[in-house]
Design a protein around this motif. Structure first.
Motif, PDB file in Angstrom:
ATOM      1  N   TYR A 179       4.788   8.281   1.413  1.00  0.00           N
ATOM      2  CA  TYR A 179       5.470   9.573   1.473  1.00  0.00           C
ATOM      3  C   TYR A 179       5.020  10.343   2.707  1.00  0.00           C
ATOM      4  O   TYR A 179       3.837  10.400   3.008  1.00  0.00           O
ATOM      5  N   TYR A 231      19.909   7.231  -4.059  1.00  0.00           N
ATOM      6  CA  TYR A 231      19.350   8.571  -3.981  1.00  0.00           C
ATOM      7  C   TYR A 231      20.025   9.479  -5.000  1.00  0.00           C
ATOM      8  O   TYR A 231      21.238   9.389  -5.212  1.00  0.00           O
ATOM      9  N   HIS A 285      18.568   1.368  -2.243  1.00  0.00           N
ATOM     10  CA  HIS A 285      18.016   2.451  -3.049  1.00  0.00           C
ATOM     11  C   HIS A 285      19.094   3.493  -3.316  1.00  0.00           C
ATOM     12  O   HIS A 285      19.832   3.871  -2.418  1.00  0.00           O
ATOM     13  N   THR A 340       9.936  12.889   2.833  1.00  0.00           N
ATOM     14  CA  THR A 340      10.705  11.650   2.790  1.00  0.00           C
ATOM     15  C   THR A 340       9.731  10.503   2.542  1.00  0.00           C
ATOM     16  O   THR A 340       8.518  10.686   2.562  1.00  0.00           O
ATOM     17  N   TYR A 341      10.254   9.342   2.291  1.00  0.00           N
ATOM     18  CA  TYR A 341       9.382   8.202   2.079  1.00  0.00           C
ATOM     19  C   TYR A 341       9.854   7.024   2.918  1.00  0.00           C
ATOM     20  O   TYR A 341      11.031   6.861   3.199  1.00  0.00           O
ATOM     21  N   VAL A 342       8.865   6.229   3.323  1.00  0.00           N
ATOM     22  CA  VAL A 342       9.095   5.118   4.234  1.00  0.00           C
ATOM     23  C   VAL A 342       8.520   3.860   3.607  1.00  0.00           C
ATOM     24  O   VAL A 342       7.387   3.875   3.112  1.00  0.00           O
ATOM     25  N   TRP A 343       9.275   2.772   3.620  1.00  0.00           N
ATOM     26  CA  TRP A 343       8.780   1.491   3.103  1.00  0.00           C
ATOM     27  C   TRP A 343       7.845   0.871   4.132  1.00  0.00           C
ATOM     28  O   TRP A 343       8.205   0.690   5.288  1.00  0.00           O
ATOM     29  N   SER A 344       6.606   0.583   3.723  1.00  0.00           N
ATOM     30  CA  SER A 344       5.615   0.087   4.671  1.00  0.00           C
ATOM     31  C   SER A 344       5.439  -1.422   4.609  1.00  0.00           C
ATOM     32  O   SER A 344       4.505  -1.958   5.189  1.00  0.00           O
ATOM     33  N   ARG A 361       4.601  -1.173   0.002  1.00  0.00           N
ATOM     34  CA  ARG A 361       4.721  -0.018  -0.891  1.00  0.00           C
ATOM     35  C   ARG A 361       5.391   1.132  -0.149  1.00  0.00           C
ATOM     36  O   ARG A 361       5.541   1.103   1.063  1.00  0.00           O
ATOM     37  N   TRP A 362       5.769   2.167  -0.906  1.00  0.00           N
ATOM     38  CA  TRP A 362       6.365   3.361  -0.327  1.00  0.00           C
ATOM     39  C   TRP A 362       5.265   4.312   0.117  1.00  0.00           C
ATOM     40  O   TRP A 362       4.282   4.512  -0.585  1.00  0.00           O
TER      41      TRP A 362
END
Length: 96
Positions: A79, A37, A35, A69-73, A76-77
């Motif tokens: 937040y 940024y 990704h 921040t965002y976390v990949w689960s 999906r992302w």
């Protein structure tokens, strides 16, 4: 993906067997790149920096800071927003 598709059809195949089958079929795995940024080039005009990086405060509940921040689960992302009291150095609240 191929391994789970084979498992759903009742065919047992490990990752090395899937790799061999993909090589026979001339299939190549294509992973997404990292990704990228965006880097902020300047401070936002409507949000002034009143703290000026002075993180050592003298009283509780006077300065709070936050981050999103965002976390990949896995599919999906998600937040994550966190608010922290700078005096106690503890999380005051968060939302997912």
């Amino acid at each position: 993906m191929i391994q789970s598709s084979l498992t759903n059809e009742g065919i047992r195949a490990g990752r090395y067997r899937v790799r061999s089958l993909m090589k026979e079929a001339s299939l190549v795995c294509c992973q997404p790149g990292p990704h990228k940024y965006k880097i902020a080039k300047s401070e936002h005009i409507e949000v002034p920096n009143i703290l000026s990086r002075a993180f050592n405060v003298s009283q509780p509940n006077h300065f709070w800071c936050g981050n999103i921040t965002y976390v990949w689960s896995g599919s999906r992302w998600i937040y994550l927003a966190v608010v922290m009291d700078l005096y106690a150095r503890r999380v005051v609240g968060w939302a997912l």
